[in-house]
Design a protein around this motif. Structure first.
Motif, PDB file in Angstrom:
ATOM      1  N   ILE A 214       0.845  -1.189   0.000  1.00 46.56           N
ATOM      2  CA  ILE A 214       0.000   0.000   0.000  1.00 46.56           C
ATOM      3  C   ILE A 214       0.881   1.239   0.000  1.00 46.56           C
ATOM      4  O   ILE A 214       1.715   1.426   0.874  1.00 46.56           O
ATOM      5  N   SER A 215       0.669   2.071  -1.022  1.00 48.76           N
ATOM      6  CA  SER A 215       1.430   3.315  -1.076  1.00 48.76           C
ATOM      7  C   SER A 215       0.937   4.262   0.000  1.00 48.76           C
ATOM      8  O   SER A 215      -0.245   4.346   0.273  1.00 48.76           O
TER       9      SER A 215
ATOM     10  N   ARG B 247     -13.959   1.528  -5.856  1.00 51.34           N
ATOM     11  CA  ARG B 247     -13.630   2.929  -6.134  1.00 51.34           C
ATOM     12  C   ARG B 247     -14.492   3.888  -5.324  1.00 51.34           C
ATOM     13  O   ARG B 247     -14.037   4.957  -4.935  1.00 51.34           O
ATOM     14  N   TYR B 248     -15.723   3.513  -5.051  1.00 51.38           N
ATOM     15  CA  TYR B 248     -16.530   4.327  -4.136  1.00 51.38           C
ATOM     16  C   TYR B 248     -15.915   4.319  -2.738  1.00 51.38           C
ATOM     17  O   TYR B 248     -15.821   5.369  -2.083  1.00 51.38           O
ATOM     18  N   ALA B 249     -15.490   3.145  -2.281  1.00 51.23           N
ATOM     19  CA  ALA B 249     -14.863   3.061  -0.958  1.00 51.23           C
ATOM     20  C   ALA B 249     -13.584   3.875  -0.919  1.00 51.23           C
ATOM     21  O   ALA B 249     -13.290   4.558   0.075  1.00 51.23           O
ATOM     22  N   PHE B 250     -12.804   3.834  -2.010  1.00 49.91           N
ATOM     23  CA  PHE B 250     -11.584   4.624  -2.100  1.00 49.91           C
ATOM     24  C   PHE B 250     -11.888   6.120  -1.990  1.00 49.91           C
ATOM     25  O   PHE B 250     -11.256   6.849  -1.224  1.00 49.91           O
ATOM     26  N   ALA B 251     -12.871   6.575  -2.769  1.00 49.81           N
ATOM     27  CA  ALA B 251     -13.219   7.995  -2.759  1.00 49.81           C
ATOM     28  C   ALA B 251     -13.723   8.422  -1.383  1.00 49.81           C
ATOM     29  O   ALA B 251     -13.394   9.509  -0.894  1.00 49.81           O
ATOM     30  N   MET B 252     -14.502   7.567  -0.725  1.00 49.24           N
ATOM     31  CA  MET B 252     -15.022   7.899   0.602  1.00 49.24           C
ATOM     32  C   MET B 252     -13.911   7.911   1.645  1.00 49.24           C
ATOM     33  O   MET B 252     -13.889   8.771   2.535  1.00 49.24           O
ATOM     34  N   GLY B 253     -12.965   6.973   1.531  1.00 52.37           N
ATOM     35  CA  GLY B 253     -11.844   6.976   2.462  1.00 52.37           C
ATOM     36  C   GLY B 253     -10.958   8.189   2.273  1.00 52.37           C
ATOM     37  O   GLY B 253     -10.429   8.761   3.238  1.00 52.37           O
TER      38      GLY B 253
ATOM     39  N   ARG C 222      -6.404   4.716   0.147  1.00 57.22           N
ATOM     40  CA  ARG C 222      -5.069   4.475  -0.390  1.00 57.22           C
ATOM     41  C   ARG C 222      -5.146   3.433  -1.501  1.00 57.22           C
ATOM     42  O   ARG C 222      -6.016   2.569  -1.503  1.00 57.22           O
ATOM     43  N   THR C 223      -4.190   3.533  -2.417  1.00 56.02           N
ATOM     44  CA  THR C 223      -4.172   2.612  -3.545  1.00 56.02           C
ATOM     45  C   THR C 223      -3.032   1.616  -3.425  1.00 56.02           C
ATOM     46  O   THR C 223      -2.050   1.848  -2.714  1.00 56.02           O
ATOM     47  N   ASN C 224      -3.179   0.523  -4.160  1.00 55.84           N
ATOM     48  CA  ASN C 224      -2.124  -0.480  -4.256  1.00 55.84           C
ATOM     49  C   ASN C 224      -0.963   0.121  -5.045  1.00 55.84           C
ATOM     50  O   ASN C 224      -1.137   0.574  -6.170  1.00 55.84           O
ATOM     51  N   SER C 225       0.247   0.122  -4.457  1.00 55.20           N
ATOM     52  CA  SER C 225       1.387   0.788  -5.089  1.00 55.20           C
ATOM     53  C   SER C 225       1.796   0.119  -6.391  1.00 55.20           C
ATOM     54  O   SER C 225       2.360   0.766  -7.274  1.00 55.20           O
ATOM     55  N   ALA C 226       1.547  -1.173  -6.538  1.00 56.20           N
ATOM     56  CA  ALA C 226       1.963  -1.892  -7.740  1.00 56.20           C
ATOM     57  C   ALA C 226       1.025  -1.652  -8.917  1.00 56.20           C
ATOM     58  O   ALA C 226       1.467  -1.493 -10.048  1.00 56.20           O
ATOM     59  N   SER C 227      -0.279  -1.651  -8.662  1.00 53.22           N
ATOM     60  CA  SER C 227      -1.244  -1.566  -9.760  1.00 53.22           C
ATOM     61  C   SER C 227      -2.005  -0.256  -9.810  1.00 53.22           C
ATOM     62  O   SER C 227      -2.651   0.048 -10.814  1.00 53.22           O
ATOM     63  N   GLY C 228      -1.966   0.506  -8.723  1.00 48.42           N
ATOM     64  CA  GLY C 228      -2.755   1.732  -8.671  1.00 48.42           C
ATOM     65  C   GLY C 228      -4.216   1.482  -8.394  1.00 48.42           C
ATOM     66  O   GLY C 228      -5.032   2.403  -8.445  1.00 48.42           O
ATOM     67  N   ALA C 229      -4.594   0.231  -8.106  1.00 51.61           N
ATOM     68  CA  ALA C 229      -5.993  -0.109  -7.817  1.00 51.61           C
ATOM     69  C   ALA C 229      -6.309   0.215  -6.362  1.00 51.61           C
ATOM     70  O   ALA C 229      -5.421   0.223  -5.512  1.00 51.61           O
ATOM     71  N   PRO C 230      -7.578   0.488  -6.053  1.00 48.66           N
ATOM     72  CA  PRO C 230      -7.977   0.753  -4.666  1.00 48.66           C
ATOM     73  C   PRO C 230      -8.040  -0.543  -3.869  1.00 48.66           C
ATOM     74  O   PRO C 230      -9.102  -1.137  -3.673  1.00 48.66           O
TER      75      PRO C 230
END
Length: 510
Positions: free
Chosen positions: A13-14, A326-332, A343-351
């Motif tokens: 996690i980045s 992505r909704y959870a990412f935006a809310m966090g 926060r996003t996954n540092s390797a893939s950029g996915a939430p």
């Protein structure tokens, strides 16, 4: 800002403030975005499941015309919604738009409704997915497999794919979707080439077929088939030109879905005859399409169609999973969920954390329904009639409410910006769509017992739609609490990564 050593201790996690709070841009083009969005519509699931159910339950022959009517309503909705996407680029989509128009408190309520609705839509599909896979094992391998075993396995696979780059997901969804659509088109052509005794009748497009009290409720059934087209803005941060690609994909999606489903539902009436479609749907249910292909295209084609029915559902599961994450990412990112979700996954950029949340919700819900099922094989009551039907209609109601609120938000947003004159026609289309969606929402709640197959006196008729009402109330309470205790966080709702870019610029300037 995290130190270098702390970043190394958690490599998955980045923790860099600017990097981890923005999804990776440039991952999706028009094709990838369109395929990601359309996969959620699960065309084969709609043609084989939703359409026969609507014919059977509502007894309305004019279902093809309903898809045309809904297509018009949703195009009107898309006019203002797409224009908002040119001004707001946020993975929160619905709640970001609503907060920018109606305020942060309304945005907080919309965020929770979206999280509940899309989770419900995604989790519900596991029921019918597990049941169908269980049926395939029984038919082709002579194995008795409980429905919840393939459902849980699929949840884990979807969760793993959710951690990958979005363009990888788009390729997976694209392959499944294209093959699925091609097979439905082949059936449509076969039905037209070999119609029933009434020939190529256009009776299903006759407005007289929509008379009766069941029309509004039938709209509730049919609008679920469109769910997915409105997800395009969720991926806005991951496109290179969101102001161009998002509106383009939305209009392509909603118009394509309307035409495709109108033609396919008409093909069903042609293959059985308009006078027989209701009775045949009541008799065969989800088996209607497969029976029609068996007689026209043979057993091998029908076997492939059964397999694609399952893979199409898997594509929908993955598509909704990506949206929920992505909704959870935006809310966090904006303080509506714990910061870990932002926060996003540092390797893939996915939430990644949002993906884990959605997977956990899926596993828990499927497990609860599995425990409640005393007949795990052969009986569709729990996986289909309960898990799929209940959760699918809860999710559809939530999306209808969000779309209606988004229409109001579009109007307020442009009026406050002094652009009412320049955007007048978009405001009119938003108002018309909003009114139509509110009417559909009212009938959805009024006839929820019909939608979920419960009696009018059943508590399910108010408990299930009450879940969306509860999400609204809890979200409003959270928004008000945030405004009172953390006004700076409340002010950031809906701004997405823009807020943190402003913070970064301010820090650099100081």
């Amino acid at each position: 800002m995290a130190t270098e050593s702390s970043s190394k201790s958690r490599p998955e996690i980045s923790t860099f403030k600017g990097q981890d709070r923005a999804l990776r841009a440039g991952r999706l083009g028009t094709g990838g975005l369109l395929l990601s969005v359309l996969a959620a519509t699960a065309p084969l699931m709609v043609v084989a499941g939703v359409m026969p159910t609507t014919f059977a339950v509502m007894g309305i022959v004019g279902q093809p015309l309903l898809f045309v009517v809904l297509g018009v309503v949703l195009v009107l909705f898309s006019v203002g919604y797409a224009e908002m996407s040119r001004h707001v680029h946020n993975a929160g989509a619905f709640y970001a738009y609503i907060s920018r128009g109606l305020g942060g408190t309304a945005g907080a309520a919309a965020a929770l409704v979206a999280l509940v609705a899309y989770n419900a839509l995604q989790v519900g599909i596991y029921g019918i997915f597990g049941f169908e896979v269980s049926g395939l094992f029984a038919t082709y391998a002579d194995l008795s497999v409980a429905w919840w075993i393939p459902a849980l396995a699929a949840a884990l696979v979807v969760g793993a794919l959710g951690w990958l780059k979005i363009d990888v997901n788009a390729r997976v969804l694209g392959v499944l979707l294209i093959v699925e659509v091609a097979l439905v088109v082949i059936f449509d052509i076969a039905a037209v080439a070999d119609p029933a005794a009434q020939g190529l009748s256009l009776h299903a497009f006759n407005p007289d077929t929509l008379s009766g009290a069941g029309v509004a409720t039938a709209l509730c059934f049919c609008i679920a088939a469109f769910t997915g087209f409105e997800q395009a803005p969720v991926y806005a941060e991951e496109t290179s030109r969101p102001h161009i690609l998002v509106p383009r994909v939305m209009f392509l999606a909603v118009s394509g879905v309307a035409v495709f489903f109108a033609i396919s539902s008409w093909a069903l009436t042609v293959a059985t005859g308009p006078s027989a479609i209701v009775a045949e749907s009541q008799k065969q249910s989800a088996g209607l399409l497969f029976g029609l292909t068996e007689s026209r295209l043979g057993g091998t084609f029908t076997d492939v169609l059964h397999f694609l029915f399952v893979t199409g559902m898997f594509a929908a599961l993955l598509s909704f999973h990506n949206v929920v994450a992505r909704y959870a990412f935006a809310m966090g990112r904006e303080g509506l969920l714990p910061a870990a979700f932002g926060r996003t996954n540092s390797a893939s950029g996915a939430p990644g954390t949002g993906s884990l949340l959605q997977t956990a919700v899926s596993v828990v819900v499927v497990a609860v329904f599995a425990i409640a099922d005393d007949k795990p094989t052969g009986d569709p009551t729990v996986p289909v009639l309960h898990l799929f039907t209940w959760f699918g209609n809860i999710g559809s109601l939530g999306v209808i409410v969000l779309m209606a609120a988004a229409c109001a938000s579009v109007i307020v947003f442009f009026v406050r910006r002094g652009a009412a004159g320049a955007q007048a026609w978009r405001l009119v289309t938003s108002a018309l769509a909003g009114i139509a969606l509110l009417v559909i929402a009212v009938y959805t709640v009024k006839d929820f017992d019909v939608l979920v197959g419960a009696g009018p006196e059943s508590s399910l008729s108010w408990v299930l739609p009450g879940i969306i009402g509860l999400a609204v109330l809890v979200g409003l309470a959270q928004g008000l609490l945030l405004r009172a205790r953390k006004p700076e966080a409340h002010a950031r709702i809906g701004l997405g990564n823009e807020a943190f870019q402003l913070e970064k610029a301010a820090e650099e300037a100081s």
